[in-house]
Scaffold this motif. Structure first.
Motif, PDB file in Angstrom:
ATOM      1  N   LEU A   1       0.784  -1.165   0.033  1.00 22.01           N
ATOM      2  CA  LEU A   1       0.204  -0.081   0.160  1.00 22.01           C
ATOM      3  C   LEU A   1       0.875   1.277   0.160  1.00 22.01           C
ATOM      4  N   GLY A   2       1.988   1.308   0.884  1.00 21.82           N
ATOM      5  CA  GLY A   2       2.714   2.325   1.069  1.00 21.82           C
ATOM      6  C   GLY A   2       3.418   2.630  -0.373  1.00 21.82           C
ATOM      7  N   LEU A   3       3.892   1.572  -1.147  1.00 22.20           N
ATOM      8  CA  LEU A   3       4.544   1.862  -2.377  1.00 22.20           C
ATOM      9  C   LEU A   3       3.596   2.242  -3.642  1.00 22.20           C
TER      10      LEU A   3
ATOM     11  N   VAL B   1       0.916   3.626  -2.952  1.00 20.37           N
ATOM     12  CA  VAL B   1       0.572   5.358  -3.073  1.00 20.37           C
ATOM     13  C   VAL B   1       1.578   6.093  -3.390  1.00 20.37           C
ATOM     14  N   LEU B   2       2.984   5.793  -3.334  1.00 22.03           N
ATOM     15  CA  LEU B   2       3.979   6.365  -4.152  1.00 22.03           C
ATOM     16  C   LEU B   2       3.955   6.441  -5.397  1.00 22.03           C
TER      17      LEU B   2
ATOM     18  N   MET C   1       0.205   0.438  10.272  1.00 25.90           N
ATOM     19  CA  MET C   1       1.011   0.307   9.145  1.00 25.90           C
ATOM     20  C   MET C   1       2.644   0.409   9.390  1.00 25.90           C
TER      21      MET C   1
ATOM     22  N   ILE D   1       5.037  -3.056   9.312  1.00 28.87           N
ATOM     23  CA  ILE D   1       6.147  -3.199   8.280  1.00 28.87           C
ATOM     24  C   ILE D   1       7.503  -3.359   9.176  1.00 28.87           C
TER      25      ILE D   1
ATOM     26  N   LEU E   1      12.913   2.551  -0.876  1.00 28.61           N
ATOM     27  CA  LEU E   1      11.994   3.014  -1.427  1.00 28.61           C
ATOM     28  C   LEU E   1      10.823   3.691  -0.619  1.00 28.61           C
ATOM     29  N   LEU E   2      10.725   3.054   0.501  1.00 31.13           N
ATOM     30  CA  LEU E   2       9.556   3.525   1.795  1.00 31.13           C
ATOM     31  C   LEU E   2      10.082   4.948   2.117  1.00 31.13           C
TER      32      LEU E   2
ATOM     33  N   LEU F   1       9.182   8.082   0.381  1.00 29.94           N
ATOM     34  CA  LEU F   1       8.097   8.826   0.988  1.00 29.94           C
ATOM     35  C   LEU F   1       8.043   9.813   2.010  1.00 29.94           C
TER      36      LEU F   1
ATOM     37  N   ILE G   1       9.641  13.303   0.024  1.00 29.08           N
ATOM     38  CA  ILE G   1       8.814  14.204  -0.701  1.00 29.08           C
ATOM     39  C   ILE G   1       8.499  15.499  -0.085  1.00 29.08           C
TER      40      ILE G   1
ATOM     41  N   TYR H   1       2.564  16.297  -1.184  1.00 29.12           N
ATOM     42  CA  TYR H   1       1.420  15.570  -0.615  1.00 29.12           C
ATOM     43  C   TYR H   1       0.118  16.538  -0.369  1.00 29.12           C
TER      44      TYR H   1
ATOM     45  N   PHE I   1      -1.474  16.233  -3.824  1.00 32.89           N
ATOM     46  CA  PHE I   1      -2.020  14.672  -4.007  1.00 32.89           C
ATOM     47  C   PHE I   1      -3.279  14.358  -3.063  1.00 32.89           C
TER      48      PHE I   1
ATOM     49  N   ILE J   1       0.296   8.391   5.652  1.00 29.74           N
ATOM     50  CA  ILE J   1       1.157   7.905   4.836  1.00 29.74           C
ATOM     51  C   ILE J   1       2.487   8.530   4.824  1.00 29.74           C
TER      52      ILE J   1
ATOM     53  N   MET K   1       4.210   7.376   8.114  1.00 28.32           N
ATOM     54  CA  MET K   1       4.645   6.093   8.320  1.00 28.32           C
ATOM     55  C   MET K   1       6.194   5.806   8.250  1.00 28.32           C
TER      56      MET K   1
END
Lengths: 285, 306
Positions: free
Chosen positions: A24-26, A28-29, B99, B103, B122-123, B126, B129, B134, B137, B167, B170
């Motif tokens: 889900l995190g990815l 959204v990204l 979440m 993770i 990758l996370l 987030l 950014i 955001y 978005f 998000i 997180m």
């Protein structure tokens, strides 16, 4: 036997749940990046980058915002880097045991947690009003410099801490003074880590919007700033302004400007990750 | 005085020594600047908050249910801004904590190293950014999506802003909780496995309790970030102060109000202008308390296993 099976099932269920959360995190990204590219990439052109702002979305460009951003960032670096590194050196090499250092440490941890908009209020009263700098590039840069100071201090300390004790002892045993040891031995070894921290700090400053709005970064600047006391706008403030307008054309402009902003952020972060990787390898050997 | 003189004699007697002292003094002055920043923040907020309360009664400030400094009929009740701030932060936290923690546990207890090495950076994108992105978005992607699920949802609402903020926050929780989990000695995990526990039991009955202080710190810092977050809520949650806990409603947070006044043409010595300092003070006190609770936890119970 049955109980064991339920436990195993729970175990598997958790694995799927965790994968779903990560996914889900990815997702959204991916959605965020996709949407911005889908909206903005068509608008992105050389004209968009070199045009002045305009009331008409299809004529507006980001030249003044880019020029403002670059000027603010250069000044922010000049103010924040030396002071941040010096503080990091002091805390790590000189004052680790005394009471003053402990107060400094708690203080910096606190500053790191102060919301960025509060720095804007500080800058507004101290730089804009008290120092009479007005809504200038200089006032904006000083405000951002204070904002990223704790980030630089913390990363500098971590980089210096990673230098093995034996390096210092070797230098001191050769008769070098404490400062000679720091300058000739510790800082060169910590260099990669310190630079990584500086790049991450500046990447954070580039994306900051709220404090600059509070110190008065204008939403409409029809000229390129020429000196540090000129009024200015920066890319994130320009984006915020475009998002706030009702016409659809401005949302497209905002998306195109976001692509430019994200390019800066990602390139800086990419460099930082690369340097950190290289530096850690060196330290380990 | 005498001591000062001998100190001067001492440092001027030797060139190298003098250089050392001067450098040390310079470094110390630089670090002193960080203390000045804190004092500056407190002084600036305190002075104008004091001026604000010379005009507005402190009782009204905490009990009035309306916040309308920019209207004809002015009310200065902080409650609507507080509920707005708490509502958006609460939505963000109930998304981000489960979440982020799930993770973190997965990456630390289950995932192969190779997987972690790819997924973690990758996370972390987030977290890199800018928040204004955001906001874009939330307003232009998430809100229209939510409107399809919840008919009648307004263009500005606390839900969309809160979800997107969740998000954004997180990765902080994941990263800080993972550090805490990694600090737990492997022997505890091995002991749990040795007793026949599954990985899930090991994670939730041994590892998480052992890392609880670090996890608590991560949650508190996340709350503090959510409360201070500005651009997402300023763009997507609306700019009307409303005393409500309805997530579908548009709300104004403390931070949004400060932005709203800064964008407008408010005269310097007006009560509207002073009101941003009172609002800023409320925000500062909030985050200051939260941050210091987290330091306290870290100091008192934190280094159990480190």
């Amino acid at each position: 036997m049955n109980k064991q099976r339920t436990h195993q099932r729970k175990d598997t269920a958790f694995r799927y749940l965790a994968l779903a959360c990560t996914g889900l995190g990815l997702l959204v990204l991916a959605l965020l990046l996709y949407d911005i590219f889908a909206r903005g990439s068509g608008r992105l052109s050389w004209d968009f980058i070199t045009h002045l702002p305009s009331r008409f979305p299809e004529k507006a460009g980001i030249l003044t915002a880019l020029a403002g951003m670059v000027s603010v960032m250069v000044l922010t670096m000049i103010f924040a880097f030396p002071v941040g590194i010096a503080t990091g050196i002091y805390l790590e090499e000189y004052g680790t045991r005394n009471r003053f250092a402990r107060i400094l440490e708690i203080n910096i941890a606190n500053l790191a947690g102060v919301p960025s908009i509060i720095y804007g209020i500080l800058g507004l009263e101290i730089f804009v009003r008290f120092c009479r700098l007005g809504n200038s590039i200089l006032a904006g840069a000083l405000t951002l410099a204070l904002l990223i100071l704790p980030v630089i201090v913390v990363s500098t300390r971590e980089a210096i801490r990673a230098v093995p004790r034996s390096f210092r002892e070797g230098s001191l045993a050769m008769g070098a003074t404490q400062w000679q040891t720091i300058w000739n031995v510790v800082l060169p070894s910590a260099f990669g880590g310190i630079i990584t921290g500086l790049i991450l700090a500046i990447s954070r400053a580039i994306g900051e919007t709220a404090p600059l709005i509070v110190v008065g970064a204008l939403v409409y600047v029809p000229f390129i700033p020429e000196g540090p006391l000129d009024q200015f706008t920066v890319l994130p403030v320009q984006i915020f302004n475009w998002i706030s307008r009702p016409q659809a054309g401005f949302a497209t402009n905002a998306a195109a400007a976001i692509i430019v902003l994200l390019t800066f952020t990602f390139v800086l972060n990419g460099i930082a990750v690369y340097l950190r990787h290289k530096w850690y390898k060196k330290v380990k050997h | 005085m005498n001591r000062l003189l001998t100190w001067f004699e001492h440092i001027f007697s030797d060139k190298a020594m003098m250089q050392e002292r001067i450098i040390k003094l310079f470094l110390m002055l630089c670090s002193l600047l960080t203390v000045l920043v804190t004092l500056g923040i407190i002084a600036v907020l305190a002075v104008d908050t004091f001026r604000f309360f010379q005009v507005v009664s402190i009782i009204d400030f905490f009990t009035d249910t309306q916040w309308t400094p920019l209207f004809e009929d002015k009310h200065f009740g902080i409650l609507p801004l507080l509920t707005g701030t708490l509502l958006t932060s609460f939505i963000a936290i109930i998304i981000a904590v489960p979440m982020g923690l799930t993770i973190a546990v997965y990456l630390n207890e289950y995932a192969p190293k190779q997987f972690t090495r790819v997924i973690k950076p990758l996370l972390e994108i987030l977290a890199a950014i800018p928040t204004v992105v955001y906001g874009f978005f939330a307003l232009l992607v998430v809100t229209p999506l939510l409107q399809k699920i919840i008919p009648g949802l307004g263009g500005f609402n606390a839900l969309s802003a809160g979800l997107v903020m969740g998000i954004m926050i997180m990765p902080y929780i994941t990263s800080l909780s993972e550090d805490a989990l990694r600090a737990v000695p492997g022997s505890l995990r091995e002991a749990a496995y040795g007793m026949g526990s599954t990985r899930l039991q090991t994670a939730f009955r041994v590892m998480i309790p052992a890392a609880s202080s670090g996890i608590m710190v991560s949650v508190i810092l996340a709350i503090s970030r959510a409360i201070g977050e500005t651009m997402i809520v300023a763009i997507a949650a609306g700019q009307q102060a409303r005393l409500t806990l309805n997530p579908a409603s548009s709300v104004e947070t403390i931070t949004t109000y400060i932005v709203q006044v800064s964008m407008g043409d408010v005269p310097r010595d007006s009560i509207e202008y002073k009101s941003i300092f009172a609002a800023g003070m409320a925000l500062f006190v909030f985050t200051f308390i939260l941050n210091n609770i987290s330091f306290w936890i870290k100091r008192r119970i934190g280094n159990k296993y480190e």
